[in-house]
Motif scaffolding. Structure first.
Motif, PDB file in Angstrom:
ATOM      1  N   LYS A 156       0.823  -1.216   0.000  1.00 41.58           N
ATOM      2  CA  LYS A 156       0.000   0.000   0.000  1.00 41.58           C
ATOM      3  C   LYS A 156       0.857   1.266   0.000  1.00 41.58           C
ATOM      4  N   ASN A 157       1.979   1.224   0.693  1.00 41.41           N
ATOM      5  CA  ASN A 157       2.826   2.408   0.835  1.00 41.41           C
ATOM      6  C   ASN A 157       3.970   2.462  -0.168  1.00 41.41           C
ATOM      7  N   ALA A 158       3.981   1.532  -1.110  1.00 43.63           N
ATOM      8  CA  ALA A 158       5.042   1.520  -2.120  1.00 43.63           C
ATOM      9  C   ALA A 158       4.783   2.556  -3.205  1.00 43.63           C
ATOM     10  N   HIS A 159       5.841   3.052  -3.775  1.00 44.17           N
ATOM     11  CA  HIS A 159       5.747   3.968  -4.912  1.00 44.17           C
ATOM     12  C   HIS A 159       5.485   3.172  -6.188  1.00 44.17           C
ATOM     13  N   CYS A 160       6.227   2.071  -6.365  1.00 40.36           N
ATOM     14  CA  CYS A 160       6.024   1.200  -7.524  1.00 40.36           C
ATOM     15  C   CYS A 160       6.479  -0.209  -7.173  1.00 40.36           C
ATOM     16  N   PHE A 161       6.035  -1.159  -7.976  1.00 40.35           N
ATOM     17  CA  PHE A 161       6.391  -2.567  -7.789  1.00 40.35           C
ATOM     18  C   PHE A 161       7.310  -2.979  -8.933  1.00 40.35           C
ATOM     19  N   ALA A 162       8.447  -3.576  -8.594  1.00 40.99           N
ATOM     20  CA  ALA A 162       9.418  -3.992  -9.614  1.00 40.99           C
ATOM     21  C   ALA A 162       9.544  -5.510  -9.643  1.00 40.99           C
ATOM     22  N   LEU A 163       9.293  -6.084 -10.805  1.00 48.47           N
ATOM     23  CA  LEU A 163       9.433  -7.523 -11.009  1.00 48.47           C
ATOM     24  C   LEU A 163      10.500  -7.723 -12.084  1.00 48.47           C
ATOM     25  N   THR A 164      11.625  -8.325 -11.701  1.00 54.39           N
ATOM     26  CA  THR A 164      12.753  -8.466 -12.625  1.00 54.39           C
ATOM     27  C   THR A 164      13.131  -9.925 -12.865  1.00 54.39           C
ATOM     28  N   SER A 165      12.178 -10.829 -12.688  1.00 51.66           N
ATOM     29  CA  SER A 165      12.426 -12.259 -12.851  1.00 51.66           C
ATOM     30  C   SER A 165      12.839 -12.626 -14.270  1.00 51.66           C
ATOM     31  N   HIS A 166      13.658 -13.656 -14.374  1.00 54.00           N
ATOM     32  CA  HIS A 166      14.036 -14.195 -15.683  1.00 54.00           C
ATOM     33  C   HIS A 166      12.984 -15.195 -16.156  1.00 54.00           C
ATOM     34  N   PHE A 167      12.155 -15.651 -15.244  1.00 53.69           N
ATOM     35  CA  PHE A 167      10.993 -16.492 -15.542  1.00 53.69           C
ATOM     36  C   PHE A 167       9.961 -16.203 -14.463  1.00 53.69           C
ATOM     37  N   GLU A 168       8.705 -16.096 -14.843  1.00 51.16           N
ATOM     38  CA  GLU A 168       7.663 -15.816 -13.856  1.00 51.16           C
ATOM     39  C   GLU A 168       6.337 -16.376 -14.339  1.00 51.16           C
ATOM     40  N   GLY A 169       5.676 -17.138 -13.469  1.00 49.08           N
ATOM     41  CA  GLY A 169       4.328 -17.601 -13.761  1.00 49.08           C
ATOM     42  C   GLY A 169       3.373 -16.455 -13.473  1.00 49.08           C
ATOM     43  N   PHE A 170       2.320 -16.735 -12.724  1.00 51.76           N
ATOM     44  CA  PHE A 170       1.375 -15.672 -12.381  1.00 51.76           C
ATOM     45  C   PHE A 170       1.901 -14.934 -11.154  1.00 51.76           C
ATOM     46  N   PRO A 171       2.229 -13.645 -11.284  1.00 48.82           N
ATOM     47  CA  PRO A 171       2.819 -12.900 -10.168  1.00 48.82           C
ATOM     48  C   PRO A 171       1.764 -12.310  -9.232  1.00 48.82           C
ATOM     49  N   ASN A 172       1.341 -13.111  -8.255  1.00 49.07           N
ATOM     50  CA  ASN A 172       0.311 -12.659  -7.317  1.00 49.07           C
ATOM     51  C   ASN A 172       0.659 -11.328  -6.660  1.00 49.07           C
ATOM     52  N   ALA A 173       1.899 -11.197  -6.186  1.00 45.86           N
ATOM     53  CA  ALA A 173       2.287  -9.973  -5.474  1.00 45.86           C
ATOM     54  C   ALA A 173       2.157  -8.746  -6.369  1.00 45.86           C
ATOM     55  N   MET A 174       2.458  -8.897  -7.641  1.00 46.98           N
ATOM     56  CA  MET A 174       2.341  -7.771  -8.557  1.00 46.98           C
ATOM     57  C   MET A 174       0.874  -7.342  -8.695  1.00 46.98           C
ATOM     58  N   VAL A 175      -0.014  -8.300  -8.900  1.00 46.15           N
ATOM     59  CA  VAL A 175      -1.436  -7.984  -9.068  1.00 46.15           C
ATOM     60  C   VAL A 175      -2.011  -7.408  -7.770  1.00 46.15           C
ATOM     61  N   GLU A 176      -1.590  -7.954  -6.631  1.00 47.51           N
ATOM     62  CA  GLU A 176      -2.063  -7.436  -5.354  1.00 47.51           C
ATOM     63  C   GLU A 176      -1.618  -5.982  -5.172  1.00 47.51           C
ATOM     64  N   SER A 177      -0.389  -5.681  -5.555  1.00 51.98           N
ATOM     65  CA  SER A 177       0.102  -4.303  -5.482  1.00 51.98           C
ATOM     66  C   SER A 177      -0.689  -3.404  -6.435  1.00 51.98           C
ATOM     67  N   MET A 178      -0.931  -3.902  -7.642  1.00 49.99           N
ATOM     68  CA  MET A 178      -1.697  -3.133  -8.617  1.00 49.99           C
ATOM     69  C   MET A 178      -3.089  -2.809  -8.089  1.00 49.99           C
ATOM     70  N   SER A 179      -3.687  -3.751  -7.358  1.00 50.02           N
ATOM     71  CA  SER A 179      -5.039  -3.521  -6.828  1.00 50.02           C
ATOM     72  C   SER A 179      -5.066  -2.345  -5.853  1.00 50.02           C
ATOM     73  N   LEU A 180      -3.899  -1.996  -5.324  1.00 46.21           N
ATOM     74  CA  LEU A 180      -3.780  -0.867  -4.403  1.00 46.21           C
ATOM     75  C   LEU A 180      -3.337   0.406  -5.128  1.00 46.21           C
ATOM     76  N   GLY A 181      -3.339   0.361  -6.459  1.00 46.07           N
ATOM     77  CA  GLY A 181      -2.976   1.536  -7.245  1.00 46.07           C
ATOM     78  C   GLY A 181      -1.481   1.752  -7.388  1.00 46.07           C
ATOM     79  N   VAL A 182      -0.710   0.693  -7.183  1.00 44.60           N
ATOM     80  CA  VAL A 182       0.743   0.793  -7.282  1.00 44.60           C
ATOM     81  C   VAL A 182       1.170   0.409  -8.702  1.00 44.60           C
ATOM     82  N   PRO A 183       1.797   1.323  -9.440  1.00 45.20           N
ATOM     83  CA  PRO A 183       2.250   1.006 -10.796  1.00 45.20           C
ATOM     84  C   PRO A 183       3.277  -0.122 -10.785  1.00 45.20           C
TER      85      PRO A 183
END
Length: 195
Positions: A76-103
């Motif tokens: 909730k208090n993040a400015h942005c969410f960074a995902l730098t994986s070389h392989f990634e399935g469904f990124p739950n944490a990214m979507v959860e962050s997005m739901s809070l309006g975090v780019p």
């Protein structure tokens, strides 16, 4: 100069090589931005990542907080969410962050591609702005750095992606899932009746 002094860049996941957190640290150091970089998660790469942080002289701006049972206040208090994986399935944490309006900014890997909907490939050293976030090639530190800088200083870009993130996350709500799942089951039942 950052658009505001609130928030930090957030990365969540097991601290393993596959997550590309070393790329993120290197790109962050290259960016020169003052906003802090926070990691949630544990793993065998912790000491290596701390070494990179120290070598790059950003130890005063990078925090390793370990495994956090409830990451939502951090999201909730993040400015942005960074995902730098070389392989990634469904990124739950990214979507959860997005739901809070975090780019979100993410690598062109399977899960983020499905969520952020890029159009085609991305040239090395650059990122692609999609309707829902920013994407770049895995391991492309120059593109990661440019993404961090632009999200840090471009107010209009940040605002647009913040709104788009929360809108896109609505597609992944429990109600939407069950509605889609029910439709699939209904279609299957109907197709079996015609056999």
């Amino acid at each position: 100069m950052a658009i505001d002094d609130k928030g930090y860049i957030l990365a969540i996941g097991r601290l393993v090589k596959l997550k590309g957190f070393d790329d993120l640290i290197e790109a962050y150091a290259d960016s020169g931005i003052e906003r802090e970089l926070w990691f949630l998660g544990d793993g065998p790469e912790l000491n290596n990542l701390k070494t990179i942080v120290k070598q790059r002289g950003v130890e005063h701006k990078v925090r390793f907080l370990g495994f956090i049972k409830n990451p939502y206040p951090y999201m909730k208090n993040a400015h942005c969410f960074a995902l730098t994986s070389h392989f990634e399935g469904f990124p739950n944490a990214m979507v959860e962050s997005m739901s809070l309006g975090v780019p979100s900014m993410a690598t062109l890997t399977d899960g983020p591609i499905d969520i952020l909907k890029p159009k085609g490939s991305v040239n090395t050293g650059t990122y692609q702005l999609t309707e829902y976030g920013i994407v770049f090639n895995a391991g492309d530190k120059a593109a990661i750095s440019r993404s961090l800088i632009d999200l840090d200083v471009k107010k209009d870009l940040y605002s647009t992606l913040s709104h788009a993130a929360s809108e896109r996350a609505k597609f992944y709500t429990e109600d939407k899932f069950y509605s889609s799942f029910s439709k699939i089951l209904q279609d299957r039942v109907l197709s079996n009746q015609h056999v």
